[in-house]
Each structure stands twice: as structure tokens, then as C-alpha cells.
Design a protein around this motif. Structure first.
Motif, PDB file in Angstrom:
ATOM      1  N   PHE A 198      35.698  26.701   7.554  1.00 60.20           N
ATOM      2  CA  PHE A 198      36.164  27.969   8.129  1.00 60.20           C
ATOM      3  C   PHE A 198      37.666  28.005   8.365  1.00 60.20           C
ATOM      4  CE2 PHE A 198      31.742  27.457   9.848  1.00 60.20           C
ATOM      5  CZ  PHE A 198      31.160  28.332   8.946  1.00 60.20           C
ATOM      6  N   GLY A 199      38.366  26.921   8.072  1.00 66.32           N
ATOM      7  CA  GLY A 199      39.819  26.915   8.121  1.00 66.32           C
ATOM      8  C   GLY A 199      40.404  27.030   9.508  1.00 66.32           C
ATOM      9  N   PHE A 200      41.537  27.756   9.608  1.00 66.47           N
ATOM     10  CA  PHE A 200      42.264  27.932  10.863  1.00 66.47           C
ATOM     11  C   PHE A 200      41.998  29.340  11.384  1.00 66.47           C
ATOM     12  CE2 PHE A 200      44.475  24.715   8.460  1.00 66.47           C
ATOM     13  CZ  PHE A 200      44.769  23.739   9.407  1.00 66.47           C
ATOM     14  N   ARG A 201      41.391  29.432  12.564  1.00 66.37           N
ATOM     15  CA  ARG A 201      41.016  30.736  13.102  1.00 66.37           C
ATOM     16  C   ARG A 201      41.320  30.824  14.600  1.00 66.37           C
ATOM     17  NH1 ARG A 201      36.746  33.747  10.117  1.00 66.37           N
ATOM     18  NH2 ARG A 201      36.345  32.666   8.146  1.00 66.37           N
ATOM     19  N   ALA A 202      41.507  32.068  15.029  1.00 64.65           N
ATOM     20  CA  ALA A 202      41.632  32.376  16.453  1.00 64.65           C
ATOM     21  C   ALA A 202      40.822  33.641  16.715  1.00 64.65           C
ATOM     22  CB  ALA A 202      43.083  32.570  16.866  1.00 64.65           C
ATOM     23  N   ARG A 203      40.269  33.727  17.919  1.00 62.72           N
ATOM     24  CA  ARG A 203      39.422  34.877  18.253  1.00 62.72           C
ATOM     25  C   ARG A 203      40.009  35.635  19.442  1.00 62.72           C
ATOM     26  NH1 ARG A 203      32.837  34.674  18.917  1.00 62.72           N
ATOM     27  NH2 ARG A 203      32.501  36.701  17.921  1.00 62.72           N
ATOM     28  N   PHE A 204      40.122  36.936  19.261  1.00 59.88           N
ATOM     29  CA  PHE A 204      40.598  37.796  20.347  1.00 59.88           C
ATOM     30  C   PHE A 204      39.417  38.422  21.069  1.00 59.88           C
ATOM     31  CE2 PHE A 204      41.673  42.066  21.895  1.00 59.88           C
ATOM     32  CZ  PHE A 204      42.647  41.725  22.839  1.00 59.88           C
ATOM     33  N   SER A 205      39.441  38.348  22.390  1.00 66.53           N
ATOM     34  CA  SER A 205      38.398  38.968  23.215  1.00 66.53           C
ATOM     35  C   SER A 205      39.025  40.096  24.019  1.00 66.53           C
ATOM     36  CB  SER A 205      37.771  37.945  24.164  1.00 66.53           C
ATOM     37  OG  SER A 205      37.117  36.922  23.429  1.00 66.53           O
ATOM     38  N   PRO A 206      38.515  41.319  23.887  1.00 63.73           N
ATOM     39  CA  PRO A 206      39.088  42.442  24.625  1.00 63.73           C
ATOM     40  C   PRO A 206      38.694  42.394  26.099  1.00 63.73           C
ATOM     41  CG  PRO A 206      37.149  43.164  23.433  1.00 63.73           C
ATOM     42  CD  PRO A 206      37.377  41.722  23.055  1.00 63.73           C
ATOM     43  N   PRO A 207      39.324  43.225  26.935  1.00 59.10           N
ATOM     44  CA  PRO A 207      38.941  43.294  28.346  1.00 59.10           C
ATOM     45  C   PRO A 207      37.608  44.005  28.512  1.00 59.10           C
ATOM     46  CG  PRO A 207      40.600  44.946  27.857  1.00 59.10           C
ATOM     47  CD  PRO A 207      40.451  44.114  26.611  1.00 59.10           C
ATOM     48  N   PRO A 208      37.065  44.036  29.729  1.00 59.28           N
ATOM     49  CA  PRO A 208      35.741  44.640  29.936  1.00 59.28           C
ATOM     50  C   PRO A 208      35.706  46.153  29.753  1.00 59.28           C
ATOM     51  CG  PRO A 208      36.286  43.115  31.703  1.00 59.28           C
ATOM     52  CD  PRO A 208      37.533  43.329  30.928  1.00 59.28           C
ATOM     53  N   GLY A 209      36.855  46.831  29.871  1.00 61.79           N
ATOM     54  CA  GLY A 209      36.863  48.286  29.814  1.00 61.79           C
ATOM     55  C   GLY A 209      36.929  48.896  31.200  1.00 61.79           C
ATOM     56  N   HIS A 210      37.766  48.325  32.063  1.00 54.02           N
ATOM     57  CA  HIS A 210      37.898  48.798  33.436  1.00 54.02           C
ATOM     58  C   HIS A 210      38.887  49.957  33.545  1.00 54.02           C
ATOM     59  CE1 HIS A 210      36.498  44.618  35.009  1.00 54.02           C
ATOM     60  NE2 HIS A 210      35.485  45.431  34.801  1.00 54.02           N
ATOM     61  N   THR A 211      38.767  50.703  34.625  1.00 55.31           N
ATOM     62  CA  THR A 211      39.695  51.774  34.970  1.00 55.31           C
ATOM     63  C   THR A 211      40.382  51.419  36.279  1.00 55.31           C
ATOM     64  OG1 THR A 211      38.340  53.455  33.876  1.00 55.31           O
ATOM     65  CG2 THR A 211      39.931  54.228  35.492  1.00 55.31           C
ATOM     66  N   TYR A 212      41.701  51.649  36.317  1.00 54.95           N
ATOM     67  CA  TYR A 212      42.489  51.354  37.506  1.00 54.95           C
ATOM     68  C   TYR A 212      43.098  52.643  38.045  1.00 54.95           C
ATOM     69  CZ  TYR A 212      42.101  46.569  35.801  1.00 54.95           C
ATOM     70  OH  TYR A 212      41.616  45.370  35.358  1.00 54.95           O
ATOM     71  N   GLY A 213      43.363  52.657  39.338  1.00 58.54           N
ATOM     72  CA  GLY A 213      43.927  53.842  39.968  1.00 58.54           C
ATOM     73  C   GLY A 213      45.008  53.478  40.969  1.00 58.54           C
ATOM     74  N   PRO A 214      45.749  54.497  41.468  1.00 60.25           N
ATOM     75  CA  PRO A 214      46.789  54.225  42.479  1.00 60.25           C
ATOM     76  C   PRO A 214      46.169  53.786  43.789  1.00 60.25           C
ATOM     77  CG  PRO A 214      46.498  56.590  42.177  1.00 60.25           C
ATOM     78  CD  PRO A 214      45.678  55.926  41.112  1.00 60.25           C
ATOM     79  N   SER A 215      46.953  53.074  44.562  1.00 56.11           N
ATOM     80  CA  SER A 215      46.420  52.514  45.815  1.00 56.11           C
ATOM     81  C   SER A 215      46.014  53.592  46.809  1.00 56.11           C
ATOM     82  CB  SER A 215      47.469  51.591  46.448  1.00 56.11           C
ATOM     83  OG  SER A 215      48.693  52.290  46.656  1.00 56.11           O
ATOM     84  N   ASP A 216      46.536  54.819  46.659  1.00 57.42           N
ATOM     85  CA  ASP A 216      46.185  55.902  47.588  1.00 57.42           C
ATOM     86  C   ASP A 216      45.230  56.913  46.958  1.00 57.42           C
ATOM     87  OD1 ASP A 216      47.882  57.012  45.737  1.00 57.42           O
ATOM     88  OD2 ASP A 216      49.090  58.136  47.194  1.00 57.42           O
ATOM     89  N   LEU A 217      44.418  56.488  45.989  1.00 54.08           N
ATOM     90  CA  LEU A 217      43.547  57.417  45.281  1.00 54.08           C
ATOM     91  C   LEU A 217      42.565  58.122  46.225  1.00 54.08           C
ATOM     92  CD1 LEU A 217      42.530  58.662  42.643  1.00 54.08           C
ATOM     93  CD2 LEU A 217      41.044  56.663  42.354  1.00 54.08           C
ATOM     94  N   ALA A 218      41.969  57.373  47.147  1.00 57.84           N
ATOM     95  CA  ALA A 218      40.983  57.973  48.047  1.00 57.84           C
ATOM     96  C   ALA A 218      41.611  59.065  48.900  1.00 57.84           C
ATOM     97  CB  ALA A 218      40.363  56.890  48.936  1.00 57.84           C
ATOM     98  N   SER A 219      42.787  58.792  49.460  1.00 59.97           N
ATOM     99  CA  SER A 219      43.441  59.801  50.294  1.00 59.97           C
ATOM    100  C   SER A 219      43.914  60.980  49.464  1.00 59.97           C
ATOM    101  CB  SER A 219      44.620  59.174  51.053  1.00 59.97           C
ATOM    102  OG  SER A 219      45.578  58.655  50.135  1.00 59.97           O
ATOM    103  N   ARG A 220      44.244  60.756  48.211  1.00 58.15           N
ATOM    104  CA  ARG A 220      44.645  61.865  47.327  1.00 58.15           C
ATOM    105  C   ARG A 220      43.494  62.846  47.163  1.00 58.15           C
ATOM    106  NH1 ARG A 220      48.449  60.318  42.270  1.00 58.15           N
ATOM    107  NH2 ARG A 220      49.994  59.048  43.387  1.00 58.15           N
ATOM    108  N   LEU A 221      42.325  62.322  46.904  1.00 54.88           N
ATOM    109  CA  LEU A 221      41.170  63.198  46.717  1.00 54.88           C
ATOM    110  C   LEU A 221      40.853  63.962  48.005  1.00 54.88           C
ATOM    111  CD1 LEU A 221      38.866  60.866  44.593  1.00 54.88           C
ATOM    112  CD2 LEU A 221      40.080  62.897  43.811  1.00 54.88           C
ATOM    113  N   GLU A 222      40.926  63.288  49.126  1.00 57.69           N
ATOM    114  CA  GLU A 222      40.668  63.960  50.394  1.00 57.69           C
ATOM    115  C   GLU A 222      41.711  65.041  50.669  1.00 57.69           C
ATOM    116  OE1 GLU A 222      40.619  60.894  53.288  1.00 57.69           O
ATOM    117  OE2 GLU A 222      38.761  59.965  52.546  1.00 57.69           O
ATOM    118  N   ARG A 223      42.966  64.748  50.373  1.00 53.34           N
ATOM    119  CA  ARG A 223      44.042  65.704  50.625  1.00 53.34           C
ATOM    120  C   ARG A 223      43.910  66.927  49.728  1.00 53.34           C
ATOM    121  NH1 ARG A 223      47.638  62.422  49.984  1.00 53.34           N
ATOM    122  NH2 ARG A 223      48.411  62.852  47.890  1.00 53.34           N
ATOM    123  N   HIS A 224      43.575  66.720  48.468  1.00 56.87           N
ATOM    124  CA  HIS A 224      43.456  67.840  47.537  1.00 56.87           C
ATOM    125  C   HIS A 224      42.252  68.713  47.866  1.00 56.87           C
ATOM    126  CE1 HIS A 224      46.795  66.538  45.345  1.00 56.87           C
ATOM    127  NE2 HIS A 224      46.233  65.546  44.694  1.00 56.87           N
TER     128      HIS A 224
END
Length: 476
Positions: A198-224
Motif C-alpha cells: 500500500f506504499g506511503f499513505r496518510a489519512r485525514f479525519s474530518p471533525p464531527p460536524g459541530h456548530t459553535y456560537g458567541p458566548s452571549d448567544l442565550a442572552s441574544r435570543l432572550e433580548r431579541h
């Protein structure tokens, strides 16, 4: 005896698509085959439906030794530790290849083997650099670029190397979106031990598929929800998993002062529909916006998908070499047995054709009968068009069938004016399927010219056959 020398090196494939997934094991390899019986296909386009079959799959054990196996079946989801089904990630392999030249000038390509290096391993090392510019593409703020920098893997190191990304170009004027102390995982790269087969190989593994948000997301929704601006968040926003206790510290890490988290989106609805901006930014839509315009406040959500470069470095013939390939990270394929009407391969082929218009004739000849290769190419094109059409209708919850093939296709936009043929509304192309609005979709120039070439040859062959039959009757 013919002697050969290595003329150049490269990585195969030169470009690969990884797909996110939180499953513990990578998706097994599979191939697509045409099911001539159409058994089990839910659309009335059989024969010609696509069938998924297991294919030889590579994996590596704990010390990086490669081995192969044949899966009994292809399962796109698997149980996680918590007992829930999760998508298995698509983790592409990258392999070192070379092109040999014989003394008589014959060229051939093959994988590089340990025996090609005097030491048996050649000091082969790998490196990776990834970036997420999704937010930057909207704001054009350098602080919204998320990238990893180059991460090097020294020879004979077979442990997985994580690729964290953060905003490395932030300033006071362009605040960083992601801080260095709380980076986003963009994936990982792991090199395998050199293998005689199989020679010389490397395998790339992607991330899980997460979503990130700003630290004040909860208060933003409440304020809006309580203000008088007419901004009404959809109920789904309030049920985001990242808002749950125990997950906020891990996923609400984005800078609220960054341009991406603090801006608004204002553009004509036609442009938003064509570019997918409305779904891209994840915002709170302003109900009082002018007719025909989309006004929204961005929530500042960001996913962990990216693209980048994978490199391979080594010494050969007294010189240092480095070759590269690209990797793209995308979402899971929710319809793996239905090909898109316009695939990435179609677009790349069209790029080559636009640069060299003789490519079509050189691939399929200048004249004569259609031929097996040309007919097979057209058959695959038509099948992909129908599969893509039905895939779009399934997403839209519709049950529409094309009246005929002519109503399904359209010529590409004019290269000079950019205007589409036959009145296709090019400026209103939805992102799910180009041209799939009320008028026929358009093809790439390569696909359309290929179709025209096939039709012309069918007409020529039919005319020649008619003439031959007329001459036969005349002789009789």
C-alpha cells in the motif's frame, strides 16, 4: 533491458472530499453500480438506477500498520457510545505516487514503494494546513478567518495529529472570531507505516460536524424576543443543543465583538436565494424589511468545516521534494445513491474544457458513429440529470416528474454576455440544484457540447444508414 527513472512525484488523489460525522468508525469504501433491473428504486426511471456495493477498504491498527478487508455491507450510520445512531465520517486516504520514464520514452504512473528509497522509508513526512473562511467571505474581516497554520508530522510518526483552528489575524479594528485558548477542531491527520503493497499513505479525519456560537448567544435570543424591532427568532433557535447546560462552555466560545457575530445581513432576496446567504448566516429575520429584501441579524453561528492543503516531504536523488494535494470538508451525503446533476467532477472537467476546446474532440474523435465511449458518457449524464432532479424534489417535498428530457436541460449561459439561453432565469438559480426553478436548468459547457456531439453523430449515422438502404433497394 529497459531502464526507468522517476521523473516526478505527486499525491493521489490530488483532491478529496471528506464528510463530517460523529460516528466512531470511518465509513467503509463503496462503489456505485447501475441496477439494470431497477429493483427497490422508488422513482420511475429504472432501468438505470444507481446501486451501492461494498468495495475493498483500507484501515490501520494502533501502531499504524495498514491492512485491507471487504465489508459485508455499507452502513452509513453506526451506534455511538451513548447508544445513538450517528453518521460515520468519510476519511479519505492520500498516497504518494510517481511518474516513471523508460529509456525508450514510455511514461507510466504508479504508487511509490519503500523499495524506491535506499533507506526503505525515504524520510517521508506529512503536513497539513486547514482554514475556514466562511465568515470572512461575508464580512471580509481578517479577524473572521479561522485557520490552523501548518502542522508537520515527522517520518515514522503514526499517531493522529489534531488540527486546531483559531483567528490568527485579528486586530483591534478586526477582532478575532476564535481565540487561541479556545480553538475549533478542524480535523486530524495520521500517517501510516510504509507498506510494501500500500506504499506511503496518510489519512485525514474530518471533525464531527459541530456548530459553535458567541458566548452571549442565550442572552441574544432572550433580548431579541423582548425588543420592538420586529425580529422574531424561530422556535428552533431556542432548542439548539449548544444552549443546553453542560455544552455552553464547550461550544459558545466565539467572540461577540467580532464582525461575524455582531453584524447584520441586508441584500435583495434574489441574491440571498442564489447564494444561500439566508441559511448560511443563521440569523433573526426582520419581518418589517422592505419587500424583496432580506434583513437579518446574524446569530454568529459557525460550523467546523474547512478546506486546506496536505503535503508530503521527502528526500530523493539527493534533493528535497514536497508535493501537495487538497482536501475539502463537507456535510454527510444524505442521498448517496442519487448523483447530483452537476458534480464537482463535472465542474473540474468543464474548467479544463474551457481552457482547451479541443479536449472534447480528442476524447471522442472528430466524426463517425457515436461509439461505445460517447454513448456511455451520455447515458451516465442523462441518468445523473434524472437522479439529481428527483433528489431536489425529494428535498422540496414535491412529487414532480419531467415531461421529457428536453424540458429538463438547458444550454449553459453565454460566455460573453453571461445571459442564459432559452430564457432560463440565471440570476435566480437556487443552491440545491442549478436552474431547477420553473425554467430548465443549465448544463456545463462540456456537458452540453457532449450532448450536441452525440446528437449530430446519431443524425449522421441515421442518414448514412438511410442512404445505404436506398442504394440497396436501387440495386435490387
Amino acid at each position: 533491458m529497459t531502464r526507468s527513472t522517476i521523473a516526478c512525484f505527486f499525491i493521489g488523489p490530488p483532491l478529496a472530499v471528506a464528510r463530517v460525522g460523529s460516528g466512531r468508525t470511518p465509513l467503509d469504501n463503496f462503489s456505485l453500480h447501475r441496477n439494470t433491473q431497477g429493483v427497490g428504486h422508488r422513482h420511475a426511471v429504472a432501468p438505470g438506477s444507481t446501486e451501492i456495493k461494498p468495495a475493498l477498504t483500507l484501515d490501520m491498527d494502533e501502531d499504524g500498520t495498514l491492512f485491507s478487508y471487504m465489508p459485508r455491507a455499507v452502513r452509513f450510520k453506526a451506534l455511538n457510545k451513548d447508544g445513538k445512531l450517528a453518521f460515520r465520517p468519510v476519511c479519505p486516504w492520500f498516497e504518494l505516487w510517481c511518474e516513471e520514464v523508460d529509456s525508450d520514452g514510455t511514461r507510466r504512473r504508479r504508487p511509490v514503494r519503500p523499495g524506491d528509497f535506499p533507506s526503505g522509508h525515504g524520510g517521508v513526512g506529512w503536513d497539513i494546513e486547514l482554514g475556514n473562511r466562511r465568515a470572512w467571505a461575508v464580512t471580509r474581516s481578517r479577524g473572521d478567518i479561522v485557520r490552523s497554520g501548518r502542522i508537520a508530522i515527522e517520518p515514522n510518526n503514526t499517531r493522529p495529529h489534531s488540527v486546531p483552528g483559531w483567528s490568527q489575524d485579528g486586530t483591534n479594528a478586526e477582532p478575532p472570531l476564535v481565540s487561541a485558548d479556545k480553538p475549533i477542531l478542524l480535523g486530524s491527520l495520521r500517517a501510516a507505516r510504509p507498506h510494501s503493497e500500500f506504499g506511503f499513505r496518510a489519512r485525514f479525519s474530518p471533525p464531527p460536524g459541530h456548530t459553535y456560537g458567541p458566548s452571549d448567544l442565550a442572552s441574544r435570543l432572550e433580548r431579541h424576543e423582548s425588543d420592538k424591532t420586529g425580529l422574531h427568532p424561530a422556535p428552533a433557535w431556542r432548542h439548539l443543543a449548544i444552549l443546553r447546560e453542560g455544552m455552553r462552555e464547550r461550544f459558545l466560545i466565539l467572540n461577540p465583538q467580532s464582525h461575524w457575530c455582531g453584524g447584520r445581513l441586508e441584500m435583495p432576496e434574489d441574491d440571498a436565494a442564489r447564494s444561500g446567504a439566508g441559511s448560511l448566516v443563521g440569523g433573526l429575520v426582520d419581518a418589517d424589511a422592505p419587500t424583496g429584501h432580506l434583513h437579518a441579524r446574524r446569530l454568529g453561528l459557525l460550523d467546523d468545516m474547512s478546506d486546506g492543503v496536505i503535503g508530503c516531504s521527502f528526500d530523493y536523488g539527493g534533493k528535497a521534494h514536497r508535493v501537495c494535494a487538497r482536501v475539502l470538508v463537507g456535510p454527510p451525503d444524505f442521498c448517496p445513491d442519487q448523483r447530483p446533476a452537476l458534480s464537482l467532477a463535472d465542474l473540474l472537467r468543464d474548467r479544463a474544457y474551457q481552457a482547451d476546446r479541443t479536449l472534447l474532440r480528442r476524447c471522442h474523435g472528430a466524426d463517425g458513429e457515436p461509439g461505445t465511449a460517447l454513448t456511455a458518457a451520455i447515458t451516465e449524464e442523462i441518468q445523473a440529470l434524472f437522479e439529481g432532479f428527483f433528489m431536489h424534489d425529494a428535498r422540496a417535498g414535491q412529487d414532480m416528474a419531467p415531461r421529457d428530457f428536453k424540458s429538463l436541460v438547458n444550454a449553459p449561459p453565454n460566455e460573453v454576455t453571461g445571459q442564459p439561453a432559452y430564457g432560463n432565469s440565471f440570476n435566480k438559480i437556487p443552491v440545491t440544484l442549478p436552474g431547477s426553478n420553473t425554467t430548465p436548468m443549465h448544463l456545463t459547457r462540456w456537458q452540453y457540447d457532449l450532448l450536441e456531439l452525440w446528437i449530430k453523430r446519431l443524425e449522421s449515422a441515421s442518414l448514412a444508414s438511410a442512404r445505404a438502404m436506398g442504394e440497396t433497394r436501387h440495386d435490387a
